[in-house]
Scaffold this active site. Sequence first.
Site: not given
Length: 655
Positions: A517, A600, A632
């Site tokens: 991320s 995602d 994600h």
Amino acid sequence: MKNIYLVITLLIGTFFMGQKQRLTPELLWSLGRVSIDAVNNKGDIIYGVQYYDVQENNSRRNLFLVTLKGNMKPLTDIKEKAKALFFKDDTTLVYSIGENVFFYNIINGDTEQINKGQENLSGLLYSKDYKYMAISKSVKEEKVLGKDVYPDLEKSDAKVYDHLMYRHWDTWKDGDFQHIWLGTSPESLTDINKGEKYNSESYSFSPDAKYLVYQSKKLFGTADAISTNTDIFLYELATQQTKKITLGNKGYDTNPKFNREGDRLAWLSMKTDGYESDKNDIKIYNVKTGKTENLTVNWDNTVSDYVWSKDGKKIYFLAGIHATYQFFEIDIKSKKIRQITEGIHDYVSIFLTGNFLVGERQDMNHASEIYKVNIKTGEQTRLSSVNDEAYSKIAMGKVEERWVDTTDGKKMLVWVIFPPNFDKNKKYPTLLYCQGGPQSTVSQFYSFRWNFQIMAANDYIIVAPNRRGLPSFGVKWNEEISGDWGGQPMRDYLSAIDEVSKEPYVDKNRLGAVGASYGGYSVYYLAGIHNKRFKTFISHCGVFDLESMYGSTEEVFFPNHDIGGAYWENPQPKAYKDFNPITKVDKWDTPILIIEGGRDYRVPYTQGLEAFQAAQLRGIKSRLLYFPEESHWVQQPQNGIIWQKEFFKWLKETL
């Protein structure tokens, strides 16, 4: 319940090796995952243990009861997933298996199914007098599916949108919204949010059953996408009138809970609209006077969760402090805060039962187990031992706390995790771990993917800094990443790895950087500025191009706050020019593994495709690991195993 596969694997490994085993992906996925579901007033704790079956690619979850004295007994033995909802009274538990809901007497084991498999009672909750019930039910309030608009074309999979927030996390919106249904029986339930294109959640009855409190972000479409303004609402059962009690606050208001008398209501509150990582304060509302008070306004940290004391004079809460998560107490009258627990660990939940606080506790070497805490003394006692047998046969590495000087003259906490059987006379390849969030602590968490012990078990040293922007070090430290993604946080990373690399046991010719991320963004950015420090990179679901990220992410309030706004603004926010990884691709010269999930929608997978294409076209050794049905996070067991195997395969090739 024993996990036979885990026991056999450990015994075989121990027999042949004659010593403790190193942690492997298979062993990691075989551990039981412990979480508390419900507690009663007399000290009974209901918890679930989830085990994953890698071959079947699914999981089961069974329920157990443990008392404050440590007496344990199993309540279910099924191949499905059981979830305890709440205690109806001190002896009657309400739990669910799928859509089926049951009463269970914890004394004699009598079981009665409530809904007979007919009604969906998702989110079932009863009032204290058992007169009223509430459930959460999906309601169609908008026609976005082609077959809804054109019934004669029912095989169409078209979707038509006129606004943003058309998808969220890993799901495309289909016009359904979660509403609260209230009544005295399943047959009498009515929708208290009828006609609203909003989701309502986190609801509970006042002790006198006069009110139902809930939270909702009553913003629709594009307004929803650019705001965090979630509010607390009181629904009066007698008049069927709804009152918003968080007037004037523009940030998140969440997690409302009545005290036992029902005259006051508490919740967690952030003040800034669009800032999802703002300081979380505890506020209380006087139901009779309508006045609201912020209890923690002068406390320089943020609250994660809380419970009322029995007498309503105090609130016990969970919060981070120096990259650990501890229990605290605040006196409502004096506002005095006292830290109850100490130690190198994280509590991840908080409950009050009997005269003790209870919660799951974990650290970097151990998955969650249940602990009770003496409120007065802070003494901590473990009540569960789900993974003891497994850990007794697994070799562990040491975790060391260090404080490193930053380039702007501050101190930064850095965790250093060493391989099992560490030899200070050897040189080890070393990984810089870059945290995501971007504002989530590198605390004593135990991850089943980004697991530091499994990295250490493969003979890597891990350097995990609490760089700028991470909570538990004060509000200012937490805020200093917003608008400065590629600035001080990057310098903090390099300060950490440079300092630890001074140690003789760190092989400075074999350094890598890994992260997900914002951590994945960090890897992309470091790849363009690292000045040949690193020999390899791994980026999972990372932000590669700030402009295309702004044009495809779902919660637009996030880049509005953290990046500074839209890329077409004049003047353009400086992050697009100064901190965008794509502007530094011409400096890339290091092998990189890129991992993406096809579902995602927070950091869309095309970010990774762009980065992989750039690396390939520049002739840089690179690999793309793509999971079409993951989001994600990687959540399916077999995909999780492949994630770990590819992670270490890449490191073996490049480091």
